[in-house]
Enzyme design. Structure first.
Site, PDB file in Angstrom:
ATOM      1  N   SER A  70       0.813  -1.207   0.000  1.00  0.00           N
ATOM      2  CA  SER A  70       0.000   0.000   0.000  1.00  0.00           C
ATOM      3  C   SER A  70       0.848   1.260   0.000  1.00  0.00           C
ATOM      4  O   SER A  70       1.978   1.273   0.486  1.00  0.00           O
ATOM      5  CB  SER A  70      -0.912  -0.005   1.240  1.00  0.00           C
ATOM      6  N   GLY A  71       0.244   2.340  -0.503  1.00  0.00           N
ATOM      7  CA  GLY A  71       0.838   3.657  -0.396  1.00  0.00           C
ATOM      8  C   GLY A  71       0.454   4.367   0.885  1.00  0.00           C
ATOM      9  O   GLY A  71       0.836   5.512   1.098  1.00  0.00           O
ATOM     10  N   ASP A  72      -0.313   3.692   1.729  1.00  0.00           N
ATOM     11  CA  ASP A  72      -0.727   4.258   3.010  1.00  0.00           C
ATOM     12  C   ASP A  72      -0.876   3.098   3.990  1.00  0.00           C
ATOM     13  O   ASP A  72      -0.311   2.030   3.767  1.00  0.00           O
ATOM     14  CB  ASP A  72      -2.034   5.049   2.848  1.00  0.00           C
ATOM     15  N   ASP A  73      -1.627   3.286   5.072  1.00  0.00           N
ATOM     16  CA  ASP A  73      -1.758   2.237   6.080  1.00  0.00           C
ATOM     17  C   ASP A  73      -2.398   0.983   5.480  1.00  0.00           C
ATOM     18  O   ASP A  73      -3.357   1.070   4.702  1.00  0.00           O
ATOM     19  CB  ASP A  73      -2.630   2.731   7.235  1.00  0.00           C
TER      20      ASP A  73
ATOM     21  N   SER B 269       4.406  -1.388   3.522  1.00  0.00           N
ATOM     22  CA  SER B 269       3.972   0.002   3.415  1.00  0.00           C
ATOM     23  C   SER B 269       5.115   0.918   3.847  1.00  0.00           C
ATOM     24  O   SER B 269       5.187   1.327   5.007  1.00  0.00           O
ATOM     25  CB  SER B 269       2.732   0.257   4.278  1.00  0.00           C
TER      26      SER B 269
END
Length: 473
Positions: A253-256, A287
């Site tokens: 992911s690019g976030d959580d 991540s």
């Protein structure tokens, strides 16, 4: 004369044989494809997307086909339910809405492609517990697969793919060109008895899976893939939900990877719906710029009774992160994490009491969050830059923090200070490197001091059965 008749009959038979063989051959191509899958509920009625004019060529828009199929199948909700089969192909579509007692099943070679035309995404109101969109003031685009006020909905498959084709949305976000908040891939609101399983989700415009104001939710066997620099492509975000089970998922992911939420500032406080009774099991996460499991930052309705175990974190910013700040209100309490393995991390543990990002300027500066009873135990980590960064709030310290039986091996160039602790209180036991003085060591005989509930959650009583689908080739 008899000999001539015999020869004529033989000739007719020889002529007929190829025809008979062709008939048999055509029959062979009409055999039925039959497969089975695991689901909470099976359905009495079945149909294929092609029965409603669906064309899986990757360019024909299938929004009407999806919605027509689902609207038609809604009539069976009280007589055994229905399942819609998405066969092999690339099925371009805009947003569509689900119905009750319904299963959406994707063949392993089926790809649902999200349209990149904004006109294929209806606008809907902001979430009442947020007061506005996450990307912009005002409304938001409906998710690709959307449902509200539903009972008994299953979105599953044989690892079929849902591709959000999010790059165009990411570019608009970075350029500040968004008028409304980006759509998610799957959002289910005000619903109960939801199963989302055995799918591959890629390139979401924003969050991937968002159950909100819902209960009895199982997310199982999901693979989520997004570029690690894509904005806000959170994996699974249970939001003001009760009784949730997330298990056997793999997320890049690019976030959580998993972000637990319950509303934003004064809107979340007013709505007052916590997320509670959440189990997270056998999660693998990558991540580099965010957390494996995040609690917050939108936690103003409260988060409690979260149980995470058997977690693998690889090349991620932090293992577990609590995000909150002045004005959030609410609480994060009764959090239990055990058996977590971490490799190549910036921080193993991170608690942030100064998180900004307010919904507006009307938040209450006296709304202070309560953070208490946070338990981490039985963990190993390697190649870690800093063990922990624990930053509470000066007049609302984070309390009852317990960390035990944790071994953290440092990176070749670690921070000089391994534990940065302010406005926190708790205990530790059997932790390496040695924690800060605000978490005093209780001695080697107390390595089991941090608790983890042994009783089950209600969601663990949900049982799966073997369902089937039969289709004509």
């Amino acid at each position: 004369m008899d000999d001539i008749l015999v020869l004529l009959l033989l000739a007719l038979v020889m002529v007929a044989l190829p025809s008979l063989n062709m008939v048999e051959s055509r029959k062979a191509h009409h055999v039925l494809e039959h497969f089975e899958y695991s689901a909470v509920n099976c359905r009495a009625y079945s149909a294929s997307l092609t029965d409603f004019g669906g064309v899986g060529d990757g360019t024909t828009l299938n929004t009407k086909a999806f919605q027509s199929a689902i609207d038609h199948m809604a009539q069976f909700s009280s007589t055994g339910g229905s399942q819609l089969y998405v066969p092999p192909g690339r099925w371009l579509t805009g947003s569509f809405n689900l119905t009750n007692h319904f299963t959406l099943f994707l063949h392993k070679d089926a790809v649902i492609l999200a349209s990149q035309d904004e006109s294929d995404w209806p606008l809907i109101d902001p979430l009442p517990s947020y007061g506005r969109g996450r990307d912009a003031q005002g409304g938001r685009y409906s998710s690709l697969i959307f449902g509200t006020n539903l009972t008994d909905v299953i979105i599953t498959g044989d690892n079929g793919t849902i591709d959000g084709q999010g790059d165009v949305w990411w570019q608009k976000f970075h350029k500040g060109e968004l008028t409304y908040t980006r759509p998610y891939l799957i959002e289910i609101m005000y619903s109960e008895n939801i199963q989302i399983s055995h799918l591959t989700l890629v390139n979401s415009p924003s969050w991937n899976v968002h159950p909100v104001y819902s209960s009895n939710v199982v997310v199982q066997g999901i693979t989520i893939l997004a570029p690690v620099k894509s904005p806000n492509t959170d994996g699974i975000n249970p939001d003001s939900c009760t009784n949730i089970r997330i298990e056997d998922c793999y997320i890049v992911s690019g976030d959580d990877c998993v972000a637990v939420k319950s509303g934003w500032d004064e809107y979340g406080i007013a709505y007052g719906m916590p997320t509670k009774q959440l189990a997270i099991r056998r999660l693998t996460c990558i991540s580099p710029t965010s957390a494996v499991i995040a609690l917050g930052s939108e936690m103003s309705g409260g988060i409690e009774d979260v149980r995470a175990e058997d977690i693998v974190a690889i090349n991620s910013e932090s293992g577990v992160r609590i995000k909150t700040g002045v004005g959030r209100g609410g609480y994060v309490k009764d959090i239990y994490v055990r058996r977590m393995s971490m490799s190549t991390m910036r921080w193993a543990f991170w608690m942030t009491g100064n998180y900004g990002s307010h919904a507006d300027n009307n938040y209450d500066p006296n709304a202070l969050p309560l953070i208490q009873n946070i338990n981490y135990r039985d963990m190993v980590a390697q190649n870690v830059t800093m063990a922990a960064r624990l930053e509470g709030i000066s007049n609302a310290p984070f309390t009852e923090i317990c960390i035990s039986n944790v071994t953290i091996q440092l990176a070749k160039k670690p921070n000089k200070v391994q534990w940065n602790c302010t406005n926190v209180a708790g205990i530790s036991s059997g932790v390496t490197p040695e924690p800060c003085t605000l978490l005093p060591d209780q001695g080697p005989d107390k390595v089991g001091v941090c608790t983890f509930p042994e009783d089950g959650l209600p969601i663990d009583d949900v049982k799966f059965q073997t369902c089937s689908y039969t289709s004509h080739l």
